[in-house]
Scaffold this active site. Structure first.
Site, PDB file in Angstrom:
ATOM      1  N   PHE A  23      -6.530   0.223  -8.546  1.00  0.00           N
ATOM      2  CA  PHE A  23      -6.533   0.394  -6.265  1.00  0.00           C
ATOM      3  C   PHE A  23      -6.949   0.867  -5.811  1.00  0.00           C
ATOM      4  CE2 PHE A  23      -2.614  -2.346  -8.055  1.00  0.00           C
ATOM      5  CZ  PHE A  23      -3.136  -3.724  -7.434  1.00  0.00           C
ATOM      6  N   GLU A  24      -7.078   2.299  -6.777  1.00  0.00           N
ATOM      7  CA  GLU A  24      -8.256   3.173  -5.730  1.00  0.00           C
ATOM      8  C   GLU A  24      -9.821   2.896  -5.882  1.00  0.00           C
ATOM      9  OE1 GLU A  24      -7.974   5.459  -3.994  1.00  0.00           O
ATOM     10  OE2 GLU A  24      -5.236   5.934  -4.555  1.00  0.00           O
TER      11      GLU A  24
END
Length: 149
Positions: A23-24
């Site tokens: 997700f980053e």
């Protein structure tokens, strides 16, 4: 004076690291995130400025160290947790900050043992700079699912 080193009860799993990486996302060049914060690698924000660069191995090493630091801070907020709950809460704290987790209804419900209600709190944290973001909604769904597994 005691010089004993703090030994954490919980450790993050590879599932937590993978979730955060997913997700980053990896970015080799410094950029401003949707909240307007200079960021690099896998969500690293400390001392980042325009023009900074990082390799993926450097970013992965930095992320693991940061997640270990977050894990200690998150652990100190918890009465108890399963591995999945802990991993989800560390991922959440890495994204929103330990202070935000510490003052959240999510944490209050978790520590009260109301895990179903705590699981539902993740989805309330899907905004940056006041705007709902599809990526944050997706992340919170994954964190919530991990928390409940």
């Amino acid at each position: 004076m005691t010089t004993e080193k703090y030994i954490p009860k919980y450790k993050i799993s590879d599932t937590c690291v993978s979730l955060v990486k997913t997700f980053e996302g990896f970015r080799a060049d410094a950029y401003k995130c949707p909240a307007g914060v200079w960021t690099i690698g896998y969500g690293h924000t400390e001392d980042v400025k325009v023009g900074d660069k990082i390799t993926e191995p450097q970013a992965a090493f930095l992320l693991r160290n940061e997640l270990d630091e977050f894990a200690i801070k998150v652990e100190k907020l918890l009465k108890k947790a399963t591995q999945s709950q802990f991993d989800a809460l560390v991922s959440f704290a890495y994204n929103v900050g330990v202070g935000a987790l510490g003052s959240s209804t999510l944490l209050k419900k978790h520590n009260a043992g109301d895990y179903e209600a705590a699981q539902n709190e993740f989805l309330k944290w899907n905004k940056a700079a006041g705007k709902e973001l599809a990526g944050l909604t997706k992340r919170r769904l994954h964190e919530s699912a991990l928390y409940g597994s």
